[in-house]
Motif scaffolding. Sequence first.
Motif, mmCIF file in Angstrom:
data_model
loop_
_atom_site.group_PDB
_atom_site.id
_atom_site.type_symbol
_atom_site.label_atom_id
_atom_site.label_comp_id
_atom_site.label_asym_id
_atom_site.label_seq_id
_atom_site.Cartn_x
_atom_site.Cartn_y
_atom_site.Cartn_z
ATOM 1 N N ARG A 192 10.714 -7.663 -4.080
ATOM 2 C CA ARG A 192 11.547 -6.812 -3.159
ATOM 3 C C ARG A 192 10.702 -6.120 -2.146
ATOM 4 N N VAL A 193 9.426 -5.492 -2.392
ATOM 5 C CA VAL A 193 8.728 -5.062 -1.378
ATOM 6 C C VAL A 193 8.020 -6.149 -0.386
ATOM 7 N N ARG A 194 7.707 -7.149 -1.158
ATOM 8 C CA ARG A 194 7.194 -8.265 0.044
ATOM 9 C C ARG A 194 8.213 -8.461 0.752
ATOM 10 N N GLY A 195 9.516 -8.613 0.506
ATOM 11 C CA GLY A 195 10.374 -8.915 1.633
ATOM 12 C C GLY A 195 10.431 -7.835 2.518
ATOM 13 N N VAL A 196 10.336 -6.730 2.345
ATOM 14 C CA VAL A 196 10.041 -5.573 3.434
ATOM 15 C C VAL A 196 9.189 -5.604 4.355
ATOM 16 N N VAL A 197 7.916 -5.932 3.606
ATOM 17 C CA VAL A 197 6.533 -5.984 4.292
ATOM 18 C C VAL A 197 6.961 -7.400 5.342
ATOM 19 N N ALA A 237 0.436 -2.047 3.402
ATOM 20 C CA ALA A 237 1.251 -1.877 2.173
ATOM 21 C C ALA A 237 1.021 -3.222 1.334
ATOM 22 N N TRP A 238 0.905 -4.245 1.987
ATOM 23 C CA TRP A 238 0.884 -5.678 1.418
ATOM 24 C C TRP A 238 -0.229 -5.761 0.407
ATOM 25 N N ALA A 239 -1.658 -5.108 1.287
ATOM 26 C CA ALA A 239 -2.699 -4.929 0.479
ATOM 27 C C ALA A 239 -2.781 -4.189 -0.775
ATOM 28 N N ALA A 240 -1.909 -3.258 -0.956
ATOM 29 C CA ALA A 240 -1.808 -2.479 -2.309
ATOM 30 C C ALA A 240 -1.650 -3.242 -3.424
ATOM 31 N N PHE A 241 -0.737 -4.244 -3.050
ATOM 32 C CA PHE A 241 -0.386 -5.185 -4.372
ATOM 33 C C PHE A 241 -1.045 -6.656 -4.245
ATOM 34 N N ALA A 242 -1.645 -7.044 -2.939
ATOM 35 C CA ALA A 242 -2.368 -8.114 -2.751
ATOM 36 C C ALA A 242 -3.323 -8.052 -1.993
ATOM 37 N N PRO A 243 -4.491 -7.664 -2.430
ATOM 38 C CA PRO A 243 -5.469 -7.342 -1.726
ATOM 39 C C PRO A 243 -5.996 -8.440 -0.495
ATOM 40 N N GLN A 244 -5.930 -9.798 -0.890
ATOM 41 C CA GLN A 244 -6.229 -10.719 -0.298
ATOM 42 C C GLN A 244 -5.439 -10.629 1.214
ATOM 43 N N ALA A 245 -4.303 -9.987 1.439
ATOM 44 C CA ALA A 245 -3.437 -9.637 2.641
ATOM 45 C C ALA A 245 -4.286 -9.413 3.743
ATOM 46 N N ALA A 246 -5.165 -8.341 3.576
ATOM 47 C CA ALA A 246 -5.888 -7.712 4.717
ATOM 48 C C ALA A 246 -6.709 -8.834 5.275
ATOM 49 N N SER A 247 -7.403 -9.874 4.500
ATOM 50 C CA SER A 247 -8.265 -10.694 5.025
ATOM 51 C C SER A 247 -7.418 -11.808 5.828
ATOM 52 N N ARG A 248 -6.242 -12.249 5.161
ATOM 53 C CA ARG A 248 -5.205 -13.272 6.091
ATOM 54 C C ARG A 248 -4.911 -12.781 7.318
ATOM 55 N N GLU A 249 -4.464 -11.641 7.296
ATOM 56 C CA GLU A 249 -4.076 -10.841 8.694
ATOM 57 C C GLU A 249 -5.140 -10.228 9.662
ATOM 58 N N GLN A 250 -6.149 -10.878 9.523
ATOM 59 C CA GLN A 250 -7.450 -10.358 10.496
ATOM 60 C C GLN A 250 -7.136 -10.448 11.789
ATOM 61 N N ASP A 251 -6.467 -11.534 12.133
ATOM 62 C CA ASP A 251 -6.254 -11.615 13.654
ATOM 63 C C ASP A 251 -5.332 -10.489 14.205
ATOM 64 N N LEU A 252 -4.027 -10.417 13.325
ATOM 65 C CA LEU A 252 -2.960 -9.283 13.646
ATOM 66 C C LEU A 252 -3.960 -7.824 13.712
#
Length: 664
Positions: free
Chosen positions: A182-187, A205-220
Amino acid sequence: MARTVREALDEVAWERLASTLGHGPAAELQGALRGLVSRGAAATEKDCDPLFVCVALGTGRVTPVATAALPLVVALAADPDMGARASLVQLLTGLAEEAAAVGEERVDPGWHEAWRRQRTRLLVLLADPLPEVRREALPLAEGVGMLLERWQAETDPAVRLPVLLALGTAAAESDEAGAVERVRGVVTEVLRHGDPVMRVAAVHAWAAFAPQAASREQDLLVEALSDPAVRPRFEALWHVPDVDGSLTREDVLSWTASLLKDAPQTALSLVVRLVDAARETGDTPLCRAALDEGWRLLVVMPSAASELLPRAGALLADPDDGVRYRAAHLLAALGARAAGYADELAALLDDMGEDDYFEGTVGDHARWALTRMDDRRALPGLVERLYAPYRDQYGRGYGLGDPHLPEVEDVLTPLGAHAEVLLPAVRQVLRDDGKGGALTCPLLRVLQAWGPAAAPALPEVVALLDDARYASYALDTLVAMGPAAASAVPAVRRCTDLDFPVDSRQVAWAAWRLDGGGRETALRHIGEAVLTEENASYAIALLGDFGPAAAPYANRVRQLVEHGDAWLRPRAAVALWSITGDPRPSAPVLEEDLASIAHGADTYGSFLYALRALARIGTLSSEARADLLRVRQFDRPLATYRDYRAILQDETIRAAIDDLLALP
């Protein structure tokens, strides 16, 4: 409502409360609450301070006073005519967090029931008309479901952002089925359609429960953080509970970099891209902040130097003092690796540019950088500049992880080859400020490291022998000077007559080392200490100097090698080798420290001692060689420091490793 709160205060049975809390705490609580009520709408955060003190927030316990105050604080926080309501909510959330964090034995027995009775009124604060109250109340939300309700209802962007962050944390902590989805949907929705600042918050917010998110979104992240037009939006929107004021873009950059602590190469890529973007747009605050993060990476990941060095070199010409300061400090720490920028650094020797938060000038760091490159252009005025911060004060203030001036001995110790040039100024400091001076002991250690080259400073060192604060350091320095200091022996022997006499063993040892006399007496004093004292660590270090002459004490030294503590055994091992000439009992003891580092220990002082001792002994087993080859591949500094000293100690230890590996 103010009248209702005042009436509630009047209805409290203060005398009965005093019998429970004690007259003092009850009176303090009553005074703090009445003070707030009397101030009403004019109350400020400062007016809440007595209440925070009264309930002892932050002391690792929840007191009976806090329990007694709870319903009244809730009433004040809910009162629309009350000022400082956000501060009162901070008090409530702080108490709740403390009650959850400490052991039950440190929580007043009545607290949990008191909180349960107030639950409904507390949750109402989540929908309060004031945005700052809603924001501070977010820690009161009970799980993902309640936060999702707030997300749907909230319209203020400066509250929606902390709700989004809270959703990420709650999802990470939840064991409720479907909470993460549910939170992933919001994010995901925010990442698609949010404004740049909200999209950065979504990554957090995403990195709090999926740490790899910050690496994937480096361009953003790079795009949002490097756009000068977006910068004001961070300060407008990025508020978090229990933090006064908003976070700047630079604050968020630092927080974002921390998301990548387990992906240092990605963090380095982010930093480098931000530095490059800042240079392209002339974004000085971004450049400073990115360099700060680059520095923090460098002291934990030596390989970061390859990317950071050329950028720091280019930034030596930046018009901003703070940028030049950071660049010069980084290059100074890298030392010889930055030698290609020596001319640019020499041009900054008189640069008086400073940073608001860090000590020293650009010129100070440029001068230090040149010393690290063994560039003689650093020498004129060097000692005077190093002494300047201590001339009128005896302390310095800095954050250990931030750029700061190096310690004097870290600068001067490697410059023994230039002692002839530097000694006049060093001697002058010792004459002017020797007894009681902040630099006396550091300068004595420098002279000791310089050895015979420091001999011209003999008069200044001898002058310190009659002061028990410095006599021991002075003795070691005289011994390091060698035969040139033999004339000091009469003054050395007088050290035992001080009001607080120096260890007689050290005096006898030093006199023998300086003129060769009294060897048997010195050996007897030191040997007896090794035989009889429970803590023989100092004496054992001196005993080894006597070599085979100390053979009568070899059995005792061998016992210490076998049964001494972790600090004593390696030193006893060196002494035993010195006495017997046999490396077989000693080398394995020293190699234990090599193996421990290879398998994750961080006792680097013992490691360096073992490296140097084994190099003296001249032997290395195949197992120890394999351990050293493994350690040499570590992409982390061989140091526990997290400032420039991490790099200096790492260089020293790696050089010692190379020396040892060069043994046949």
